[in-house]
Design an enzyme around this catalytic site. Structure first.
Site, PDB file in Angstrom:
ATOM      1  CG  PHE A 141      -1.892   1.185   1.153  1.00 44.10           C
ATOM      2  CD1 PHE A 141      -3.098   1.070   0.474  1.00 44.10           C
ATOM      3  CD2 PHE A 141      -1.589   2.408   1.734  1.00 44.10           C
ATOM      4  CE1 PHE A 141      -3.982   2.128   0.384  1.00 44.10           C
ATOM      5  CE2 PHE A 141      -2.471   3.484   1.650  1.00 44.10           C
ATOM      6  CZ  PHE A 141      -3.671   3.345   0.975  1.00 44.10           C
ATOM      7  CG  ASP A 226       5.709   3.788   1.551  1.00 43.27           C
ATOM      8  OD1 ASP A 226       5.762   4.374   2.642  1.00 43.27           O
ATOM      9  OD2 ASP A 226       4.682   3.750   0.849  1.00 43.27           O
ATOM     10  CE  LYS A 256      -0.178   5.637   7.761  1.00 48.82           C
ATOM     11  NZ  LYS A 256      -1.579   5.973   7.922  1.00 48.82           N
TER      12      LYS A 256
HETATM   13  C1  LIG Z   1       3.108   2.582   3.616  1.00 50.36           C
HETATM   14  C2  LIG Z   1       2.156   3.682   3.282  1.00 50.36           C
HETATM   15  N1  LIG Z   1       2.444   4.514   2.259  1.00 50.36           N
HETATM   16  C3  LIG Z   1       1.636   5.533   1.931  1.00 50.36           C
HETATM   17  C4  LIG Z   1       0.465   5.759   2.626  1.00 50.36           C
HETATM   18  C5  LIG Z   1      -0.438   6.908   2.243  1.00 50.36           C
HETATM   19  O1  LIG Z   1      -0.379   7.888   3.220  1.00 50.36           O
HETATM   20  P1  LIG Z   1      -1.452   9.071   3.251  1.00 50.36           P
HETATM   21  O2  LIG Z   1      -2.747   8.479   3.675  1.00 50.36           O
HETATM   22  O3  LIG Z   1      -0.884  10.051   4.238  1.00 50.36           O
HETATM   23  O4  LIG Z   1      -1.514   9.641   1.879  1.00 50.36           O
HETATM   24  C6  LIG Z   1       0.123   4.919   3.700  1.00 50.36           C
HETATM   25  C7  LIG Z   1      -1.126   5.136   4.451  1.00 50.36           C
HETATM   26  O5  LIG Z   1      -1.606   4.303   5.156  1.00 50.36           O
HETATM   27  C8  LIG Z   1       0.998   3.863   4.036  1.00 50.36           C
HETATM   28  O6  LIG Z   1       0.718   3.023   5.039  1.00 50.36           O
END
Ligand SMILES: Cc1ncc(COP(=O)(O)O)c(C=O)c1O
Length: 404
Positions: A141, A226, A256
């Site tokens: 994700f 990520d 986050k």
């Molecule tokens: C690993 C990862 N990357 C990207 C995102 C996307 O983040 P945002 O909701 O702040 O756009 C998330 C959100 O849960 C995530 O867990």
């Protein structure tokens, strides 16, 4: 007087889009691992802000930094300098290992960080052999905007959004052979979460990340991590790749917990790669503004001054013991436990949504991802007593479903 939860729900029903499954609680206040609704009921939150509340709700240093900075300078555009952005870039850069002195780009969210990381990898790939392809993992994700969504290896989230971006391919988690096979002359980068969050708390093995590093080196491609959900101390080190003992990436991104509740994302890249983000190639009006950077600096101060990383490791062990005790008690209901630091999953043999709802009624906030996975991302300053209280509620909720 705040609106009641029922009154608030009515307004949501009339005026908001229905893209979220929302619990009918008007939450009005938070402190540490607790939040209160408009009716005055207190909830123990073992998933504050879905990973954003790495320091719990309203962490005092972040609140103070936001108040102070808001009175001085809230926003400027990125054609000027402000010291908070420079100091934050320095602090983050110094906390990485094995990335030389990475340089930073700031944005406002996880998905924007993914976009920037992917775009930088493409710019680098085009400049180094004309390559563009990005490899990602099944069940990953990376966000909801188009490049991040395309990189997300969950077809159910792609439904109806096609056509997605060209030039992406997916491999199974921890399958080094499949990864090696997927490399062709077009690949610019391989990207992954060292610990998958939304995918159900799935850990990359050290061996897999070592093989990924070797593949990327052999094929002159970039390795991208990520760490939006697993970074910023959650696994017991500042970055999850450090906890896993995995090789350093070329590009890494965070969001986050970085802002302690205030929106901010950051991309860090080795200097030779970062050099591809030349003037005009990318940008963000709000990215890394003084307020956001002041909040993130206060988060880093808190990690440091409260010596939180050893606490995360200790509380992670404690949570792990508690989850294993539940598994002992409810062997038929619990399929698996996965954990790194304070990022944990209790994988059930049946859908978890009703369990989450019953926990909420009993005063505990967690969530369910991937249908059966109960997810715990407690505040990094959570206490053993708070974890025990949460697991006791969960135990009571699981009881009617039967013991082993
Ligand atoms: C690993 C990862 N990357 C990207 C995102 C996307 O983040 P945002 O909701 O702040 O756009 C998330 C959100 O849960 C995530 O867990």
């Amino acid at each position: 007087m705040p609106l009641s939860s029922a009154e608030t729900q009515k307004l949501y029903d009339t005026y908001l889009m229905s893209n979220y499954g929302r619990a009918p609680l008007n939450l009005v206040r938070g402190e540490g691992s607790y939040v209160w609704d408009a009716e005055g009921k207190r909830y123990l939150d073992l998933l504050p802000g879905l990973g954003v509340g790495g320091l719990g709700h309203c962490p005092p240093r972040v609140v103070a930094a936001l108040r102070e900075q808001a009175g001085k300078l809230i926003h400027m555009h990125n054609n000027y300098l402000w010291e908070q952005q420079a100091l934050l870039a320095q602090r983050l850069s110094e906390l990485t290992t094995g990335m030389e002195t990475p340089r930073a780009f700031f944005c406002n969210s996880g998905t924007e960080a993914s976009e920037a990381g992917i775009k930088l990898a493409r710019l680098w790939g085009r400049a180094n052999g004309g390559r563009h392809k990005i490899l990602a993992l099944n069940e990953s994700f990376h966000g909801r905007t188009f490049a991040a969504l395309t990189a997300t290896g969950q077809p159910k989230l792609h439904n109806g959004c096609d056509p997605l971006l060209p030039g992406f391919a997916y491999v199974p988690l921890n399958d080094a052979k499949a990864l090696e096979k997927a490399f062709d002359g077009e690949v610019a980068a391989f990207m992954c979460e060292p610990v998958q969050g939304e995918g159900g708390i799935n850990l990359c093995t050290r061996e897999f990340l070592q093989a990924a590093r070797a593949c990327c080196d052999k094929h002159k491609a970039l390795l991208l991590y990520d760490e939006v959900q697993c970074g910023m101390g959650r696994t017991g080190d500042v970055f999850a790749y450090q906890t896993l003992g995995a090789p350093a990436p070329d590009i890494l991104w965070l969001a986050k917990a970085l802002g302690g509740g205030f929106p901010i994302g950051a991309v860090l890249a080795r200097p030779s790669v970062a050099a591809e983000l030349k003037p005009g190639t990318h940008g963000s009006t709000y990215g890394g503004n003084p307020l956001a950077c002041a909040a993130a600096l206060a988060v880093l101060d808190t990690l440091d001054q409260d010596n939180l990383l050893p606490h995360v490791r200790a509380m992670g062990e404690h949570l792990g013991r508690g989850l294993h005790a539940l598994r002992e008690r409810f062997a038929k209901q619990v399929k698996d436990i996965r954990r790194l630091g304070l990022m944990a999953a209790l994988d059930l043999t049946f859908p978890g949504a009703p369990v989450v709802a019953r926990c909420r009624d009993a005063g505990l906030l967690i969530n369910c991802t991937h249908d059966t996975v109960l997810r715990f991302l407690p505040a990094m300053n959570v206490s053993a007593a708070e974890l025990d209280a949460g697991l006791a509620i969960l135990g009571k909720v699981l009881e009617p479903a039967g013991q082993k």
